[in-house]
Scaffold this active site. Structure first.
Site, PDB file in Angstrom:
ATOM      1  N   ARG A 200       0.618  -1.289   0.116  1.00  0.00           N
ATOM      2  CA  ARG A 200       0.350  -0.330   0.696  1.00  0.00           C
ATOM      3  C   ARG A 200       1.055   1.173   0.285  1.00  0.00           C
ATOM      4  O   ARG A 200       0.353   1.997  -0.472  1.00  0.00           O
ATOM      5  CB  ARG A 200      -0.909   0.044   1.472  1.00  0.00           C
ATOM      6  CG  ARG A 200      -1.805   0.945   1.477  1.00  0.00           C
ATOM      7  CD  ARG A 200      -2.944   1.340   2.619  1.00  0.00           C
ATOM      8  NE  ARG A 200      -3.141  -0.134   3.317  1.00  0.00           N
ATOM      9  CZ  ARG A 200      -3.693  -1.490   3.293  1.00  0.00           C
ATOM     10  NH1 ARG A 200      -5.143  -1.489   2.737  1.00  0.00           N
ATOM     11  NH2 ARG A 200      -4.324  -2.338   4.232  1.00  0.00           N
ATOM     12  N   TYR A 201       2.123   1.014   0.961  1.00  0.00           N
ATOM     13  CA  TYR A 201       2.581   1.989   1.014  1.00  0.00           C
ATOM     14  C   TYR A 201       4.277   2.176   0.163  1.00  0.00           C
ATOM     15  O   TYR A 201       4.131   1.240   0.012  1.00  0.00           O
ATOM     16  CB  TYR A 201       3.047   2.172   2.214  1.00  0.00           C
ATOM     17  CG  TYR A 201       2.504   2.750   3.343  1.00  0.00           C
ATOM     18  CD1 TYR A 201       1.460   4.021   3.201  1.00  0.00           C
ATOM     19  CD2 TYR A 201       1.365   1.738   3.671  1.00  0.00           C
ATOM     20  CE1 TYR A 201       0.012   4.210   4.255  1.00  0.00           C
ATOM     21  CE2 TYR A 201       0.542   1.679   5.024  1.00  0.00           C
ATOM     22  CZ  TYR A 201      -0.365   2.880   5.560  1.00  0.00           C
ATOM     23  OH  TYR A 201      -1.157   3.541   5.797  1.00  0.00           O
TER      24      TYR A 201
ATOM     25  N   ARG B 111       7.121  -0.481   2.052  1.00  0.00           N
ATOM     26  CA  ARG B 111       7.191  -1.665   3.167  1.00  0.00           C
ATOM     27  C   ARG B 111       5.971  -2.269   2.604  1.00  0.00           C
ATOM     28  O   ARG B 111       5.041  -1.521   2.060  1.00  0.00           O
ATOM     29  CB  ARG B 111       6.519  -1.041   4.418  1.00  0.00           C
ATOM     30  CG  ARG B 111       5.437   0.169   4.776  1.00  0.00           C
ATOM     31  CD  ARG B 111       6.203   1.279   6.041  1.00  0.00           C
ATOM     32  NE  ARG B 111       4.642   1.916   6.067  1.00  0.00           N
ATOM     33  CZ  ARG B 111       4.683   3.464   5.471  1.00  0.00           C
ATOM     34  NH1 ARG B 111       5.916   3.551   4.522  1.00  0.00           N
ATOM     35  NH2 ARG B 111       3.363   4.151   6.044  1.00  0.00           N
TER      36      ARG B 111
ATOM     37  N   CYS C 172      -5.512 -17.560  14.468  1.00  0.00           N
ATOM     38  CA  CYS C 172      -4.929 -16.248  15.841  1.00  0.00           C
ATOM     39  C   CYS C 172      -5.605 -17.307  16.930  1.00  0.00           C
ATOM     40  O   CYS C 172      -6.399 -18.625  16.751  1.00  0.00           O
ATOM     41  CB  CYS C 172      -5.814 -15.443  15.883  1.00  0.00           C
ATOM     42  SG  CYS C 172      -5.892 -14.806  14.629  1.00  0.00           S
TER      43      CYS C 172
ATOM     44  N   CYS D  15     -10.821 -11.404  17.788  1.00  0.00           N
ATOM     45  CA  CYS D  15     -11.444 -10.210  18.666  1.00  0.00           C
ATOM     46  C   CYS D  15     -12.492 -10.360  18.060  1.00  0.00           C
ATOM     47  O   CYS D  15     -12.186 -10.230  16.967  1.00  0.00           O
ATOM     48  CB  CYS D  15     -10.491  -9.380  18.121  1.00  0.00           C
ATOM     49  SG  CYS D  15      -8.817  -9.791  18.834  1.00  0.00           S
TER      50      CYS D  15
ATOM     51  N   CYS E  93     -12.561  -7.897  15.035  1.00  0.00           N
ATOM     52  CA  CYS E  93     -10.864  -7.695  14.292  1.00  0.00           C
ATOM     53  C   CYS E  93     -11.185  -7.450  12.984  1.00  0.00           C
ATOM     54  O   CYS E  93     -11.928  -7.404  12.079  1.00  0.00           O
ATOM     55  CB  CYS E  93     -11.338  -9.396  13.741  1.00  0.00           C
ATOM     56  SG  CYS E  93      -9.631  -9.656  12.191  1.00  0.00           S
TER      57      CYS E  93
ATOM     58  N   ARG F 285     -10.098  -8.017   9.927  1.00  0.00           N
ATOM     59  CA  ARG F 285      -9.945  -9.094   9.088  1.00  0.00           C
ATOM     60  C   ARG F 285     -10.572 -10.075   9.124  1.00  0.00           C
ATOM     61  O   ARG F 285     -10.074 -11.575   9.186  1.00  0.00           O
ATOM     62  CB  ARG F 285      -8.502  -9.305   8.793  1.00  0.00           C
ATOM     63  CG  ARG F 285      -8.001  -8.561   8.594  1.00  0.00           C
ATOM     64  CD  ARG F 285      -6.346  -8.985   7.741  1.00  0.00           C
ATOM     65  NE  ARG F 285      -5.446  -7.651   7.560  1.00  0.00           N
ATOM     66  CZ  ARG F 285      -4.221  -6.801   8.142  1.00  0.00           C
ATOM     67  NH1 ARG F 285      -3.751  -7.987   8.618  1.00  0.00           N
ATOM     68  NH2 ARG F 285      -3.630  -6.310   7.510  1.00  0.00           N
TER      69      ARG F 285
ATOM     70  N   ASP G 192     -11.654  -0.103  13.080  1.00  0.00           N
ATOM     71  CA  ASP G 192     -12.365   0.162  10.626  1.00  0.00           C
ATOM     72  C   ASP G 192     -14.109  -0.880  10.934  1.00  0.00           C
ATOM     73  O   ASP G 192     -15.098  -0.945  12.228  1.00  0.00           O
ATOM     74  CB  ASP G 192     -11.261  -1.005  10.980  1.00  0.00           C
ATOM     75  CG  ASP G 192     -10.191  -0.054  11.062  1.00  0.00           C
ATOM     76  OD1 ASP G 192      -9.202   0.426  10.632  1.00  0.00           O
ATOM     77  OD2 ASP G 192      -9.322  -1.221  11.613  1.00  0.00           O
TER      78      ASP G 192
ATOM     79  N   ASP H  67      -7.859   3.915   9.734  1.00  0.00           N
ATOM     80  CA  ASP H  67      -7.226   3.565   8.066  1.00  0.00           C
ATOM     81  C   ASP H  67      -8.456   3.893   7.219  1.00  0.00           C
ATOM     82  O   ASP H  67      -9.562   3.478   7.224  1.00  0.00           O
ATOM     83  CB  ASP H  67      -7.577   2.121   8.414  1.00  0.00           C
ATOM     84  CG  ASP H  67      -5.681   1.354   8.192  1.00  0.00           C
ATOM     85  OD1 ASP H  67      -5.174   1.689   7.184  1.00  0.00           O
ATOM     86  OD2 ASP H  67      -5.419   0.542   9.176  1.00  0.00           O
TER      87      ASP H  67
ATOM     88  N   LYS I 168      -3.296   4.903   6.436  1.00  0.00           N
ATOM     89  CA  LYS I 168      -3.692   5.395   7.622  1.00  0.00           C
ATOM     90  C   LYS I 168      -3.076   6.665   7.508  1.00  0.00           C
ATOM     91  O   LYS I 168      -2.077   7.170   7.073  1.00  0.00           O
ATOM     92  CB  LYS I 168      -2.300   4.663   8.695  1.00  0.00           C
ATOM     93  CG  LYS I 168      -2.782   3.412   9.842  1.00  0.00           C
ATOM     94  CD  LYS I 168      -1.891   3.312  10.494  1.00  0.00           C
ATOM     95  CE  LYS I 168      -1.739   1.665  10.640  1.00  0.00           C
ATOM     96  NZ  LYS I 168      -1.595   0.973   9.038  1.00  0.00           N
TER      97      LYS I 168
HETATM   98  S1  SF4 Z   1      -7.810  -8.920  15.719  1.00  0.00           S
HETATM   99 FE1  SF4 Z   1      -7.870 -10.178  13.829  1.00  0.00          FE
HETATM  100  S2  SF4 Z   1      -5.945 -10.917  13.030  1.00  0.00           S
HETATM  101 FE2  SF4 Z   1      -5.263  -9.793  15.207  1.00  0.00          FE
HETATM  102  S3  SF4 Z   1      -5.348 -11.391  16.347  1.00  0.00           S
HETATM  103 FE3  SF4 Z   1      -7.834 -10.616  16.945  1.00  0.00          FE
HETATM  104  S4  SF4 Z   1      -8.612 -12.292  15.146  1.00  0.00           S
HETATM  105 FE4  SF4 Z   1      -6.328 -11.838  15.288  1.00  0.00          FE
END
Ligand code: SF4
Length: 376
Positions: free
Chosen positions: A93-94, A97, A106, A110, A113, A115, A276, A313, A320
């Site tokens: 994206r940048y 990097r 994971c 979360c 999340c 993603r 997000d 973001d 960002k």
């Molecule tokens: S935010 Fe998403 S990618 Fe990061 S640890 Fe939590 S579940 Fe996994």
């Protein structure tokens, strides 16, 4: 009363058996779990107070029926990774990097999340050997790539041997100078941070940084602190990223306490992310105005070491940007003068209209450290 979990809890039945959710919620939790992955490590389960209906750790990991409420502005790829992915596993994206997304799993999932549509069981666990080789070829072919960010999923779920292979392959690319690893493992599975895994993150002649994702001071348990200390003692600097989550850390005492705890662990707060627009996460997002008010509360009241940059973001993959607050306002018709707000909310003109008052010898004696604080 929670029962001590000895293994990772992967679904509503496990949460109920561990005393972390009431049995009458089974059906609704099953509906959420059918859509979004659920996982809590024993270390996270242990941090939850099941007697507290607003427990900030539970709020981050225990599914909630509100997740099934998807708003029109929410998107499966809220920060536009896909539109910047030239080959599988790479997000470029940048200019200087790239992200290298090694895994799609994971140790915990979360609820906020960004993603969440891409991670979890049922997705491909890790990049295949062929896809990884193509991703490394892409990095080799782009000399402008100075930094590679290992992310996912959580790259520290990989075995040390596999991580070492990737890190050494990156280390052999002359123009890659920085390897940055984003992870929640030091807090959610601290025993994974073995000497072998930490060694695997280092490549000769390159700088490795570990960026810890932590959102509440209670996550920095004694075992988590020890895991972070092992990383820093091994010569790997640590930074942190925190997601601003409603009901978890959206009050000055909690956010300030988290930032101080991180600094005590020799972890420099780096980013405070505004939530997000991930599907089903509206109940966990604050407003930007609320985030700015929190940053104002930190300003001047917590050490400069404790100040993260509050970022958004920009949806659609535009990267960002810092979202303030801004303490500066242009004044005067020529626009060459500014009013700047101090940490008490008082405004001052710069340059001042009259010479800055000099301190009397009495004042200098009362505040002998003031001048020294500005040096060095
Ligand atoms: S935010 Fe998403 S990618 Fe990061 S640890 Fe939590 S579940 Fe996994």
């Amino acid at each position: 009363m929670a029962r001590l979990a000895t293994k990772t809890l992967r679904g509503p039945a496990g949460l109920i058996a561990a005393g972390l959710a009431p049995s009458e919620r089974l059906a609704e939790l099953e509906r959420v779990a059918a859509r979004y992955a659920v996982s809590l490590t024993p270390e996270v389960a242990e941090l939850i107070d099941p007697a507290d209906p607003h427990d900030p750790i539970a709020r981050q990991f225990i599914p909630d029926p509100a997740e099934l409420d998807r708003r029109p502005e929410e998107h499966a790829d809220p920060i536009g990774d896909d539109s910047h992915s030239p080959v599988e596993g790479i997000v470029h994206r940048y200019p200087d990097r790239v992200l290298l997304k090694l895994v799609h799993v994971c140790p915990v999932y979360c609820r906020f999340c960004f993603r969440r549509e891409m991670v979890g069981p049922g997705r491909r666990r890790a990049l295949s050997r062929a896809a990884l080789a193509a991703a490394l070829d892409y990095i080799r072919a782009h000399p402008e790539i100075w930094e590679v960010i290992l992310t996912g999923g959580d790259p520290l779920v990989l075995a040390p041997r596999r991580l070492r292979e990737v890190v050494h392959a990156l280390g052999a690319i002359a123009h890659v100078k920085i390897i940055r690893v984003h992870s929640r493992v030091p807090v959610v599975a601290p025993d994974r941070m073995t000497a072998e895994l930490i060694r695997a993150l280092k490549a000769p002649g390159k700088a490795t940084y570990v960026v810890l994702h932590a959102n509440h001071p209670r996550e920095l348990s004694a075992r988590a602190r020890a895991a972070c200390a092992r990383v820093v003692d091994a010569g790997i600097p640590m930074l942190s990223q925190t997601v601003l989550v409603r009901g978890v850390n959206d009050d000055p005492a909690t956010l300030g306490g988290l930032m101080r705890s991180l600094v005590e662990c020799r972890i420099k707060p780096y980013y405070l992310h505004h939530g997000d627009l991930a599907p089903g996460t509206a109940h966990l997002r604050t407003t930007i105005a609320a985030g700015q008010a929190l940053m104002r509360a930190l300003h001047g009241r917590a050490s400069g070491l404790c100040q993260p940059t509050y970022v958004l973001d920009i949806p659609g993959g535009h990267g960002k940007s810092s979202i303030g607050p801004c303490y500066l306002e242009r004044v005067g018709s020529a626009g060459d003068r500014v009013a700047i707000e101090d940490f008490n909310g008082r405004r001052h003109l710069y340059p001042p209209s009259s010479p800055t008052p000099t301190r009397s010898p009495d004042e200098a004696q009362r505040n002998p450290g003031e001048r020294r604080e500005r040096s060095g």
